[in-house]
Design an enzyme around this catalytic site. Sequence first.
Site: not given
Ligand code: IMP
Ligand code: MG
Length: 422
Positions: A13, A15-16, A38-41, A143, A223, A411, A413
Amino acid sequence: MSNTILVGAQWGDEGKGKIIDFLTQQADIVVRAQGGANAGHTVIVGTTQYILHLIPSGILRKRTTCVIGNGVVIDPIGLVEEIDGLKKSGIDPAGRLHVSDAAHMVFPYHKAIDAAREALKGKDRIGTTMRGIGPAYGDKVDRVGLRMGSILNVKRFAEQLQQAIKNNNALLKSLGATPLPVKRTMESVLKAARRLKPYVTNTVQLLHEASSKKKRILFEGAQGTFLDIDHGTYPYVTSSNTTAGGMCTGSGIAPNRIDRVIGVAKAYTTRVGEGPMPSEDRIVGDLLHGMGREYGATTGRERRCGWFDVVTVRQAAMLNGITDLAVTNLDGLDTLESVKVCVGYLLNGKRVDHQPSDLRQLAKCRAVYETFPGWQSPTDKIRTWKALPLNARRYAKALARLTGTKLSHASVGPARSQTITL
Ligand code: IMP
Ligand code: MG
């Protein structure tokens, strides 16, 4: 700029997405090489906010080619949703988005297992994003995973999927969780798989051909360094190599093809999920949450906040070979009279300047702070380095100096225009 890796220098997080979007004007191809949904950009273009999970942030510029590499774990249902979301806002990824045939897939049972395992861990839970990331990478290493290429043969894929759902239903039962309905799960995955067929290709070949034509490739790390499966704060990490090396294995591009590594760090520190964070401080959290900031883009969770931690970012510089540092969210500190920076740790009364790899020792580390004068004036409308308040410039420069990097961007903002190049 030729081939550039961009990585998060903290816990994600940083700000990538925003910096990638900014840099995309100098790139031909943007590649995701690890992680998954799991990423949120978050990227803001004009007045529209986009949150990308699987598709590289480069998709928002019309002439950019985007690649989801072999190292990513792809939830086919989620990817189709993301494609449709972009289409609704007038961006059609068709013809510009290429998905590796060797990337592993995340299925509904992976998500269910993620949730079931977290529940069983109780207070020892990792705090995952519940996107099935760990179980999907687990299957890959074990595998027994299914790769994107397998959807090209729908009939065979349907058989493999059915067997996998049955096997994982047995696992779910043993974890005390509800098994998934086989038929309905099959239908939803197959529907998505059919839609994704045209995107699937040999991206290793594609990237090498582009590279030999001198196309500029930008790698979008997901991440952050300390969520790396090897170098992060294990077990409170994600299941991929989030560091620069992961961009090579996750795309098939060799290390000697990389020209530049940019590390992105916030002007302070945040972390979501569990695990140690030596510079965590409620003052910073109250300030940022009070401004409506620092809520997770994927899960909506409140992020934990603290002061900038030189020890971690310096270590990130070492692990990734960071040449350039992009400092984000400088404007988040605008109101402070003074700004603290963690310049070292005290472990059992002794000063340490690196993260101990033993988590229990790291949890015992106490931050040693240096205090910088604040700038107490808004920076969000500033567009040039020289126009920034002197104390803000001094602060950003100090972060680069203390971490052994060169400041490349500041950056102020979330918008594209709020990026200052040095
Ligand atoms: P997972 O990747 O969903 O298995 O989560 C494992 C750990 O990584 C947890 O603490 C998540 O909150 C953290 N995490 C996974 N993806 C991100 C991301 O994109 N930003 C911030 N934290 C992340
Ligand atoms: Mg994020």
